[in-house]
Design an enzyme around this catalytic site. Structure first.
Site, mmCIF file in Angstrom:
data_model
loop_
_atom_site.group_PDB
_atom_site.id
_atom_site.type_symbol
_atom_site.label_atom_id
_atom_site.label_comp_id
_atom_site.label_asym_id
_atom_site.label_seq_id
_atom_site.Cartn_x
_atom_site.Cartn_y
_atom_site.Cartn_z
ATOM 1 N N ARG A 1 0.866 -1.181 0.000
ATOM 2 C CA ARG A 1 0.000 0.000 0.000
ATOM 3 C C ARG A 1 0.902 1.230 0.000
ATOM 4 O O ARG A 1 2.117 1.125 0.118
ATOM 5 C CB ARG A 1 -1.014 -0.010 1.146
ATOM 6 C CG ARG A 1 -0.682 -0.713 2.415
ATOM 7 C CD ARG A 1 0.402 -0.083 3.252
ATOM 8 N NE ARG A 1 0.182 1.335 3.403
ATOM 9 C CZ ARG A 1 1.121 2.231 3.546
ATOM 10 N NH1 ARG A 1 2.401 1.884 3.568
ATOM 11 N NH2 ARG A 1 0.841 3.514 3.656
ATOM 12 N N GLY A 2 0.245 2.396 -0.115
ATOM 13 C CA GLY A 2 1.003 3.616 -0.339
ATOM 14 C C GLY A 2 1.054 3.841 -1.844
ATOM 15 O O GLY A 2 1.386 2.912 -2.605
ATOM 16 N N ALA A 3 0.699 5.054 -2.267
ATOM 17 C CA ALA A 3 0.470 5.300 -3.695
ATOM 18 C C ALA A 3 1.621 4.852 -4.611
ATOM 19 O O ALA A 3 1.394 4.074 -5.551
ATOM 20 C CB ALA A 3 0.136 6.781 -3.898
ATOM 21 N N ARG B 1 -7.757 -0.786 -6.642
ATOM 22 C CA ARG B 1 -8.056 0.323 -5.711
ATOM 23 C C ARG B 1 -8.281 1.586 -6.549
ATOM 24 O O ARG B 1 -7.552 1.802 -7.533
ATOM 25 C CB ARG B 1 -6.910 0.548 -4.714
ATOM 26 C CG ARG B 1 -6.752 -0.588 -3.703
ATOM 27 C CD ARG B 1 -5.776 -0.235 -2.601
ATOM 28 N NE ARG B 1 -6.354 0.651 -1.612
ATOM 29 C CZ ARG B 1 -5.657 1.230 -0.622
ATOM 30 N NH1 ARG B 1 -4.354 1.033 -0.540
ATOM 31 N NH2 ARG B 1 -6.254 2.003 0.257
ATOM 32 N N GLN C 1 -1.883 2.411 9.974
ATOM 33 C CA GLN C 1 -0.627 2.489 9.225
ATOM 34 C C GLN C 1 0.421 3.316 9.980
ATOM 35 O O GLN C 1 1.623 3.076 9.846
ATOM 36 C CB GLN C 1 -0.859 3.120 7.843
ATOM 37 C CG GLN C 1 -1.600 2.236 6.851
ATOM 38 C CD GLN C 1 -3.095 2.469 6.871
ATOM 39 O OE1 GLN C 1 -3.662 2.858 7.898
ATOM 40 N NE2 GLN C 1 -3.754 2.236 5.756
ATOM 41 N N ASP D 1 -2.289 10.656 -2.276
ATOM 42 C CA ASP D 1 -2.652 9.574 -3.203
ATOM 43 C C ASP D 1 -3.053 10.108 -4.565
ATOM 44 O O ASP D 1 -2.964 9.394 -5.571
ATOM 45 C CB ASP D 1 -3.773 8.726 -2.601
ATOM 46 C CG ASP D 1 -3.218 7.886 -1.473
ATOM 47 O OD1 ASP D 1 -3.076 8.409 -0.356
ATOM 48 O OD2 ASP D 1 -2.865 6.716 -1.719
ATOM 49 N N ASN E 1 -5.585 12.183 0.496
ATOM 50 C CA ASN E 1 -4.655 11.353 1.279
ATOM 51 C C ASN E 1 -5.483 10.609 2.331
ATOM 52 O O ASN E 1 -6.707 10.791 2.422
ATOM 53 C CB ASN E 1 -3.584 12.239 1.928
ATOM 54 C CG ASN E 1 -2.468 11.417 2.555
ATOM 55 O OD1 ASN E 1 -1.912 10.523 1.917
ATOM 56 N ND2 ASN E 1 -2.140 11.681 3.805
ATOM 57 N N LYS E 2 -4.821 9.785 3.103
ATOM 58 C CA LYS E 2 -5.493 8.948 4.112
ATOM 59 C C LYS E 2 -6.500 9.738 4.939
ATOM 60 O O LYS E 2 -6.243 10.880 5.329
ATOM 61 C CB LYS E 2 -4.416 8.334 5.014
ATOM 62 C CG LYS E 2 -4.918 7.422 6.112
ATOM 63 C CD LYS E 2 -5.816 6.313 5.615
ATOM 64 C CE LYS E 2 -5.191 5.471 4.552
ATOM 65 N NZ LYS E 2 -6.172 4.593 3.846
HETATM 66 O O1 MRU Z 1 -4.578 3.038 2.280
HETATM 67 P P1 MRU Z 1 -3.111 3.277 2.136
HETATM 68 O O2 MRU Z 1 -2.308 2.731 3.277
HETATM 69 O O3 MRU Z 1 -2.597 2.823 0.792
HETATM 70 O O4 MRU Z 1 -2.955 4.850 2.179
HETATM 71 C C1 MRU Z 1 -1.687 5.409 2.000
HETATM 72 C C2 MRU Z 1 -1.668 6.876 2.163
HETATM 73 O O5 MRU Z 1 -2.675 7.511 2.336
HETATM 74 C C3 MRU Z 1 -0.345 7.544 2.025
HETATM 75 O O6 MRU Z 1 -0.299 8.685 2.828
HETATM 76 C C4 MRU Z 1 -0.159 7.968 0.567
HETATM 77 O O7 MRU Z 1 -0.276 6.856 -0.290
HETATM 78 C C5 MRU Z 1 1.128 8.628 0.328
HETATM 79 S S1 MRU Z 1 2.414 7.421 0.381
HETATM 80 C C6 MRU Z 1 3.810 7.845 -0.104
#
Ligand code: MRU
Length: 348
Positions: free
Chosen positions: A49-51, A92, A199, A240, A250-251
């Site tokens: 996970r993470g963009a 996703r 996370q 994201d 973002n999250k």
């Molecule tokens: O649901 P996730 O864990 O994939 O969400 C990730 C985030 O929101 C991060 O902050 C975002 O992807 C930036 S990561 C470099």
């Protein structure tokens, strides 16, 4: 020690080793992914996970998905490629890096119409590797551009995980923090636990402590008080998807932090590579927000914490408006003020 978030093994007929992030911080298990369905599931279930990391995994997923037609006709190979690209795009919806990586592979293949399946398959792997190594370089550049912004801070707050686990390098926002902490070892980092999937607690604290950074975990609901107590002089997060006007998804919880920063006159920074910008969207209203299963809230990590059949709303992301963002930190430099003109100037 670099964290082996994901590593391609072998040539185009190889496989993807992927650290299962759902098990962290108590177990480090590496999954051997040999099917595109396995890669799709790993993205969907947040094993990766993470963009930026999602984009890299998807690119390798395309290589895996096309392995069955490597020895087939050009027509069948291209049909399979198209099927695999479309399939991975359903994993996703919010992180644009996923679609950016898939579109890049699609465009490359479209430009190489004369290539035989084996050669095209090899080129797909080369491109996936390039996506990974370019992301590593972008992380390093963001760290360099962003660290000076935190130079005068005693404390900084971050949300979710934006480090090595979320990218191919040191991270986006977390890479900036690592660089700032290297320059100022007294820097105190506050990490939101990041409900509902934690996370921040499970992944960001794991990374920060491994790196020897002075880090403290807080519940998301404590951020306002931490600001009120003047423990932090900046907030920095990743993204994201960033729309053309600078609105940044973002999250979930990020929007709230941006509002809190305004209320406390604290700068709010967003660090993201150019692959996270979606200039086809005028503003954040059009960013698709992923809705996730209610059990993530009612039975997080196996324990029931709400009554049976409890109605739940579980958006995984929110959008911080550009007007709340002090600056965007990209591999091309710091974008400030945050508006469409300055973004287009910086990203071309
Ligand atoms: O649901 P996730 O864990 O994939 O969400 C990730 C985030 O929101 C991060 O902050 C975002 O992807 C930036 S990561 C470099």
């Amino acid at each position: 020690m670099p964290i082996p978030t994901q590593s391609w093994r072998g040539d185009a007929t190889g496989h993807l080793d992927l650290l299962d992030q759902t098990l962290l911080p108590t177990e480090t298990r590496v999954l051997e992914l040999t099917t595109v369905e396995g890669v799709w599931e790993a993205i969907k279930a947040l094993r990766v996970r993470g963009a930026p990391a999602i984009g890299v995994a998807a690119a390798y997923g395309v290589v895996i998905g096309c392995q069955t037609e490597r020895g087939g006709s050009a027509e069948r190979f291209r049909a399979r490629l198209s099927e695999v690209l479309d399939y991975l795009a359903t994993s996703r919806p919010t992180a644009v890096n996923l679609f950016w990586a898939l579109d890049r592979l699609r465009a490359m293949a479209n430009g190489l119409q004369d290539l035989a399946p084996t050669a095209l398959h090899d080129r797909l792997l080369e491109e996936a590797r390039a996506i990974e190594s370019e992301d590593r370089a972008m992380c390093a550049a963001m760290a360099e551009h962003g660290a000076p912004l935190l130079a005068g801070c005693e404390g900084v707050l971050t949300h979710c995980n934006t480090g090595a686990l979320a990218t191919a390098g040191d991270g986006t926002a977390l890479a900036v923090i690592f660089a700032a902490a290297k320059a100022n070892p007294l820097l105190k980092v506050y990490a939101d636990e990041t409900r509902p999937l934690l996370q921040g607690a499970r992944l960001t604290m794991w990374e920060l402590l491994q790196r020897g950074v002075d880090a403290t975990l807080i519940c998301d609901s404590m951020a306002a008080w931490v600001m009120k107590e003047r423990r932090v002089q900046a907030v920095i997060v990743g993204a994201d998807r960033i729309a053309a006007n600078g609105d940044a998804a973002n999250k979930i919880g990020t929007y709230g932090l941006s509002v809190l920063c305004k209320a406390h006159s604290i700068p709010f920074y967003v660090a993201a590579p150019s692959s996270t910008f979606d200039l086809t969207l005028a503003d954040g209203e059009q960013i698709p927000i992923e809705q996730r299963r209610s059990e993530e809230i009612t039975q997080g990590f196996g324990k029931q914490t709400a009554p049976d059949n409890c109605p739940v709303y579980n958006p995984a992301f929110d959008v911080a408006p550009a007007t709340n963002i002090t600056a965007l930190i990209t591999e091309r430099g710091v974008i400030q003020p945050v508006n469409e003109a300055s973004i287009r100037r910086a990203l071309g």
